[in-house]
Design a protein around this motif. Structure first.
Motif, PDB file in Angstrom:
ATOM      1  N   PHE A  73       0.659  -1.222   0.048  1.00  0.00           N
ATOM      2  CA  PHE A  73       0.054  -0.134  -0.083  1.00  0.00           C
ATOM      3  C   PHE A  73       0.717   1.326   0.056  1.00  0.00           C
ATOM      4  N   LYS A  74       2.006   1.400   0.756  1.00  0.00           N
ATOM      5  CA  LYS A  74       2.731   2.350   0.795  1.00  0.00           C
ATOM      6  C   LYS A  74       3.505   2.704  -0.532  1.00  0.00           C
ATOM      7  N   ALA A  75       3.532   1.806  -0.953  1.00  0.00           N
ATOM      8  CA  ALA A  75       4.404   1.756  -2.497  1.00  0.00           C
ATOM      9  C   ALA A  75       3.494   2.218  -3.561  1.00  0.00           C
ATOM     10  N   THR A  76       2.123   1.532  -3.537  1.00  0.00           N
ATOM     11  CA  THR A  76       1.078   1.893  -4.661  1.00  0.00           C
ATOM     12  C   THR A  76       0.043   2.910  -4.261  1.00  0.00           C
ATOM     13  N   GLY A  77      -0.287   2.912  -3.061  1.00  0.00           N
ATOM     14  CA  GLY A  77      -1.536   3.577  -2.741  1.00  0.00           C
ATOM     15  C   GLY A  77      -2.728   2.834  -3.050  1.00  0.00           C
ATOM     16  N   ASN A  78      -2.515   1.612  -3.141  1.00  0.00           N
ATOM     17  CA  ASN A  78      -3.564   0.539  -3.501  1.00  0.00           C
ATOM     18  C   ASN A  78      -4.583   0.555  -2.069  1.00  0.00           C
ATOM     19  N   VAL A  79      -5.902   1.017  -2.202  1.00  0.00           N
ATOM     20  CA  VAL A  79      -6.554   1.035  -1.296  1.00  0.00           C
ATOM     21  C   VAL A  79      -7.211  -0.417  -0.866  1.00  0.00           C
ATOM     22  N   LYS A  80      -7.096  -1.048  -1.966  1.00  0.00           N
ATOM     23  CA  LYS A  80      -7.720  -2.304  -1.488  1.00  0.00           C
ATOM     24  C   LYS A  80      -6.663  -3.337  -0.667  1.00  0.00           C
ATOM     25  N   ALA A  81      -5.344  -3.125  -0.950  1.00  0.00           N
ATOM     26  CA  ALA A  81      -4.481  -3.618  -0.094  1.00  0.00           C
ATOM     27  C   ALA A  81      -4.525  -3.286   1.449  1.00  0.00           C
ATOM     28  N   GLN A  82      -4.678  -1.885   1.425  1.00  0.00           N
ATOM     29  CA  GLN A  82      -4.806  -1.265   2.948  1.00  0.00           C
ATOM     30  C   GLN A  82      -6.288  -1.926   3.561  1.00  0.00           C
ATOM     31  N   GLU A  83      -7.305  -2.087   2.888  1.00  0.00           N
ATOM     32  CA  GLU A  83      -8.341  -2.469   3.475  1.00  0.00           C
ATOM     33  C   GLU A  83      -8.238  -4.052   3.797  1.00  0.00           C
ATOM     34  N   TYR A  89      -5.917  -7.968  10.051  1.00  0.00           N
ATOM     35  CA  TYR A  89      -5.217  -7.597  11.234  1.00  0.00           C
ATOM     36  C   TYR A  89      -6.242  -7.751  12.437  1.00  0.00           C
ATOM     37  N   LYS A  90      -7.519  -7.334  12.043  1.00  0.00           N
ATOM     38  CA  LYS A  90      -8.649  -7.368  13.163  1.00  0.00           C
ATOM     39  C   LYS A  90      -8.966  -8.674  13.577  1.00  0.00           C
ATOM     40  N   MET A  91      -8.838  -9.883  12.464  1.00  0.00           N
ATOM     41  CA  MET A  91      -9.007 -11.041  12.535  1.00  0.00           C
ATOM     42  C   MET A  91      -8.052 -11.782  13.547  1.00  0.00           C
ATOM     43  N   ILE A  92      -6.576 -11.525  13.351  1.00  0.00           N
ATOM     44  CA  ILE A  92      -5.749 -12.075  14.035  1.00  0.00           C
ATOM     45  C   ILE A  92      -5.590 -11.347  15.675  1.00  0.00           C
ATOM     46  N   ALA A  93      -5.971 -10.014  15.754  1.00  0.00           N
ATOM     47  CA  ALA A  93      -6.244  -9.545  16.809  1.00  0.00           C
ATOM     48  C   ALA A  93      -7.261 -10.324  17.756  1.00  0.00           C
ATOM     49  N   ASP A  94      -8.243 -10.542  17.102  1.00  0.00           N
ATOM     50  CA  ASP A  94      -9.471 -11.227  17.880  1.00  0.00           C
ATOM     51  C   ASP A  94      -8.909 -12.806  18.177  1.00  0.00           C
TER      52      ASP A  94
END
Length: 337
Positions: A73-83, A89-94
């Motif tokens: 995401f930092k390299a491309t700005g691809n919002v799909k990658a960020q989402e 992340y929320k899954m593994i935190a759970d």
């Protein structure tokens, strides 16, 4: 995941070559197309053309996918990658907060355990997520990980960071419970150093430096040099038959951790250790003829396996410590004018 992270990181931090971006895009597309099961969990292994082979109860593959998606995401700005990174992340935190949602390695009714590895990996993954999103969840999870490390795994009286403890942090007097993994402990130490720097928090930095010193002094092979894979804290014979082997990755983690400690403290102690670990590492691991590093050495530094890559030895620990080291050395030079 680690490979996608690597090429994205090189593109972001070193050189914005199109070939690095294309390589990271290949990894990104492969991850999304082939590596996720229907439940959003990841496969641990797939075939070269993407057919599922193996799925594990651990969520470490998911954690490495998160850091890959962050850098991409930092390299491309691809919002799909960020989402996607946020969702995983929320899954593994759970899973971390509710471990009973996943199958356990052993019968938890007989022996409930806590493992150091999930805590350290979630700490680093949360630090990565914080770079691309301002959700307060990341700092909340980082606080929890640091608290868990100190409360359960850090043993001041033994001067160790344990790998496995009882449910309430008690030391289990069997080979698994007495085992330390110096490489893991040192990797955790520099994760904590990063957090101490980010927060300008001396307390965290002091803990990280203690873990580094303890792990070095217990893990260093005084006869042959190099860092042991496993150590029994009571000097009993370790259960793992590979305990005295020298793996590539602990030496990578140690070199970066020591460089960071030199930067933080300016103390000669860490400088001397850095020179000693550096000399041993670069004497034995690099393949002088064909390049890259051997991953698995006998205790005396002789080659155990000539293999350069495997399911476990991928493009991560070596380039990560070099990339982070380059950035830190540049900062150190800049600070000296």
């Amino acid at each position: 995941g680690r490979e996608t992270w690597l090429f994205s990181k090189i593109y972001n931090d070193i050189n914005k070559k199109e070939e690095w971006l294309k390589a990271s895009e290949l990894g990104y597309n492969f991850l999304l197309k082939h590596c996720f099961d229907k439940d959003n969990r990841m496969f641990f292994q797939v075939t070269s053309d993407g057919k599922p082979l193996r799925k594990r109860r651990y969520w470490f593959s998911e954690a490495f996918a998160v850091i890959a998606l962050v850098e991409y995401f930092k390299a491309t700005g691809n919002v799909k990658a960020q989402e996607k990174a946020k969702d995983i992340y929320k899954m593994i935190a759970d899973f971390y907060n509710n471990p009973s949602k996943l199958p356990s390695k052993i019968n938890t009714n007989t022996r409930p355990l806590r493992s150091h590895a999930p805590t350290m990996i979630l700490l680093a993954t949360s630090q990565a997520m914080r770079e691309i999103d301002n959700d307060p969840l990341y700092n909340k999870i980082i606080d929890l990980c640091i608290s868990d490390l100190i409360k359960y795994f850090l043993k001041e009286d033994k001067k160790v960071l344990l790998e496995v403890v009882g449910e309430n942090g008690e030391i289990i007097d069997n080979p698994e419970g007495r085992s330390i993994n110096p490489g893991h402990s040192i990797e955790t130490a520099w994760f904590l150093m990063h957090e101490g720097l980010y927060r300008d928090e001396k307390y965290i930095l002091d803990i990280s430096l203690k873990i580094l010193r303890w792990s070095l002094e217990k893990g260093w092979d005084k006869k042959y040099g190099g860092i042991f894979s496993f150590i029994d804290i009571n000097a009993k014979p370790p259960e793992k038959v590979e305990w005295d082997m020298k793996y590539w990755w602990p030496h990578c983690e140690t070199l970066y951790a020591l460089l960071l400690a030199c930067f933080l403290t300016g103390e000669n102690y860490y400088d001397k250790w850095y020179e000693m670990v550096h000399q041993w590492t670069f004497k034995y691991f690099p393949d002088k003829k064909y390049g890259e590093w051997f991953g698995y050495l006998h205790r005396d530094g002789s080659i155990c396996l000539p293999i350069k890559g495997s399911v476990w030895k991928g493009p991560f620990h070596i380039p990560r410590f070099l990339l982070y080291g380059i950035n830190l050395i540049n900062k150190m030079i800049g600070n000296k004018g």
